[in-house]
Write an enzyme that holds these catalytic residues in place. Structure first.
Site, PDB file in Angstrom:
ATOM      1  N   SER A   1       0.292 -33.713  99.899  1.00  0.00           N
ATOM      2  CA  SER A   1      -0.485 -32.694 100.586  1.00  0.00           C
ATOM      3  C   SER A   1      -1.565 -32.171  99.682  1.00  0.00           C
ATOM      4  O   SER A   1      -1.435 -32.122  98.468  1.00  0.00           O
ATOM      5  CB  SER A   1       0.453 -31.563 100.986  1.00  0.00           C
ATOM      6  OG  SER A   1      -0.266 -30.371 101.102  1.00  0.00           O
ATOM      7  N   LYS A   2      -2.656 -31.723 100.314  1.00  0.00           N
ATOM      8  CA  LYS A   2      -3.733 -31.189  99.493  1.00  0.00           C
ATOM      9  C   LYS A   2      -3.377 -29.817  98.937  1.00  0.00           C
ATOM     10  O   LYS A   2      -4.112 -29.234  98.185  1.00  0.00           O
ATOM     11  CB  LYS A   2      -5.060 -31.190 100.243  1.00  0.00           C
ATOM     12  CG  LYS A   2      -5.094 -30.448 101.534  1.00  0.00           C
ATOM     13  CD  LYS A   2      -6.512 -30.528 102.099  1.00  0.00           C
ATOM     14  CE  LYS A   2      -6.516 -30.358 103.597  1.00  0.00           C
ATOM     15  NZ  LYS A   2      -7.823 -30.523 104.184  1.00  0.00           N
ATOM     16  N   ARG A   3      -2.229 -29.325  99.329  1.00  0.00           N
ATOM     17  CA  ARG A   3      -1.799 -28.045  98.762  1.00  0.00           C
ATOM     18  C   ARG A   3      -1.540 -28.164  97.269  1.00  0.00           C
ATOM     19  O   ARG A   3      -1.716 -27.252  96.514  1.00  0.00           O
ATOM     20  CB  ARG A   3      -0.533 -27.549  99.441  1.00  0.00           C
ATOM     21  CG  ARG A   3      -0.775 -26.820 100.734  1.00  0.00           C
ATOM     22  CD  ARG A   3       0.443 -26.000 101.102  1.00  0.00           C
ATOM     23  NE  ARG A   3       1.659 -26.794 101.075  1.00  0.00           N
ATOM     24  CZ  ARG A   3       2.074 -27.552 102.066  1.00  0.00           C
ATOM     25  NH1 ARG A   3       1.387 -27.617 103.165  1.00  0.00           N
ATOM     26  NH2 ARG A   3       3.191 -28.252 101.969  1.00  0.00           N
TER      27      ARG A   3
END
Ligand code: GLU
Length: 463
Positions: free
Chosen positions: A241-243
């Site tokens: 995830s880009k988190r």
């Protein structure tokens, strides 16, 4: 005419997944002599930041994925407004005044009945004149599209036939108001106006595609072809995830992954060429890339593979270029020489590793004299070091290179006493048991510093 686009939202740092989407679009365009469009989707005023847009542009530049055309959605509001108005005029869309509470209640009732929640259509039958009056008087509204029942099918270039039931969708919201279109609407308007022929994007957008297709229908426009790229997975197959800050491209570049190596690695995240080749120049990628060969299954991001690919590129860098890159990752006062560069080159996964590998040449750590003893036993260590120091001193100043040093020192070492000689030499030069070979240390340190360090070791043995 092939026209593709990359449509990032500047709500975070440009990440590896976006690089892949960009690269596949870019390769598809180049391969087909088409046009690659960059469209910054900056309509979400709360989450957009200029800094993120700058990060996107900067990294596209570094990665040499420059667009042929560029647009910003924030500069195109009139197009969306005009099309919204037109759809309302044609009665294909309508104003909806339902409040959050009403919608929430409706949803609960449907869920209780075991039905998939969708809008019940309360405002669909409000008379248009009446609705316009309410809008003018300042009542809050959204704009909904009338979605006819029926199947929506399309052929995805990667996933094959995909089918959705529009009946489950209900009348979808396409805009918060006349000035604020929602993502699905502005994307469709732009893809039509920009004459996009192929939409290549991440699989997370697959649920949006049927909503976009009903918008194409309402506008009597031909939709582009779609290709939804497989998800990126961590090694444990969880979703990447880009988190996680770690997936930001800038972090990889800062650690010293080479742009060309990153591109090579990312190209293989879900696409497999016909043969077994793994290292591709940009030209080769353009020639070989085939969107039909992109897999459906999630693509695992394997850092070991990235390291391996990066090493191939590092090893092939000309020495001068590598030296310059290394300098960006080490303290300015460290004056590196070619012998050091050659010693660490095969051990660099990424240029950022250089600091750790080079420190031995610039700082001699404290160590216990026992470390100098081969297998923990002092067998003439001191006289061995004295003999080696004399040999080192004899080497001509201008000839202190790896080859000559290796030859001269090896000549002093009896075949059956390699450990007794080379172990204390390595420890005295590095102060540690893991380091480059003693010859690499000598060549990198130079004569004077090598002798100074050996004298320190001898000093310890005299204590
Ligand atoms: N702006 C969208 C995003 O950042 C992509 C839109 C699209 O490719 O259709 O995820």
């Amino acid at each position: 005419m092939i026209r593709v686009r990359m449509a990032p939202s500047p709500t975070g740092y440009f990440h590896i997944g976006s690089v892949r989407t960009t690269l596949y679009n870019w390769l598809f365009a180049k391969k087909n002599k088409g046009v690659f469009v960059l469209r910054i989707e900056d309509t979400d005023k709360e989450r957009n930041r200029k800094e993120f847009e700058e990060d996107i542009l900067k990294n596209l530049d570094i990665l040499d994925l420059k667009p042929d055309e560029m647009y910003r959605q924030s500069e195109r509001t009139d197009f969306y407004t005009n099309h919204l108005k037109k759809l309302i005029e044609e009665d294909k869309a309508y104003y909806c005044f339902c409040t959050k509470e009403e919608l929430e209640k409706e949803r609960k009732v449907m869920e209780e009945k075991g039905m998939a929640p969708k809008y019940g259509g309360k405002c669909a039958s409000i008379d248009k004149k009446e609705a316009e009056k309410r809008v003018e008087s300042g009542e809050a509204y959204v704009i909904r599209l009338r979605v006819p029942e029926g199947k929506i099918a399309f052929k995805d270039m990667i996933r094959g036939e995909v089918e959705f039931d529009a009946g489950l969708m209900g009348d979808v919201i396409i805009a918060r108001n006349l000035e604020e279109p929602l993502y699905n609407f502005s994307v469709v308007i732009d893809d039509i106006l920009m004459k996009i022929s192929h939409v290549i994007r991440g699989e997370e957008h697959l649920p949006n595609t049927p909503k976009q297709l009903v918008i194409y229908n309402a506008l009597n426009a031909n939709p582009p072809l779609f290709a939804h790229l497989p998800l990126l997975l961590n090694k444990d197959r969880s979703k990447m995830s880009k988190r996680y800050g770690d997936v930001a491209v800038k972090d990889y570049l800062e650690r010293g992954y080479l742009p060309e190596a990153l591109i090579n690695f990312v190209a293989l995240l879900g696409w497999h060429p016909q043969g077994n080749q793994e290292i591709f120049s940009r030209e080769e990628l353009i020639n070989e890339f085939d969107i039909e060969r992109v897999q459906k299954a999630g693509a695992v991001f394997d850092i070991e593979k990235l390291n391996w690919i990066n090493r191939q590129y590092i090893v092939n860098l000309p020495e001068q270029a590598l030296t310059e890159k290394i300098k960006e990752h080490i303290p300015e006062e460290w004056k590196i020489n070619p012998a050091m560069v050659r010693a660490i080159k095969p051990r660099l996964d990424k240029i950022g590793d250089a600091k750790e590998l080079l420190v031995v040449y610039f700082e001699l750590p404290e160590y216990e004299k026992e470390l100098l003893f081969w297998k923990g036993e002092d067998r003439n260590t001191k006289s061995i070091l004295e003999k080696l120091a004399a040999g080192i001193n004899d080497i001509e100043d201008g000839k202190f290179d790896l080859e000559n040093v290796t030859e001269k020192i090896t000549a002093l070492v009896p075949d059956d006493k390699k450990g007794d000689y080379l172990w204390p030499l390595r420890v005295s030069l590095s102060g540690s048991k893991t380091s480059p070979t003693p010859f690499e240390l000598l060549a990198g340190l130079g004569k004077e510093e090598s002798l100074r360090r050996i004298r320190i070791a001898i000093g310890k043995l005299n204590e």
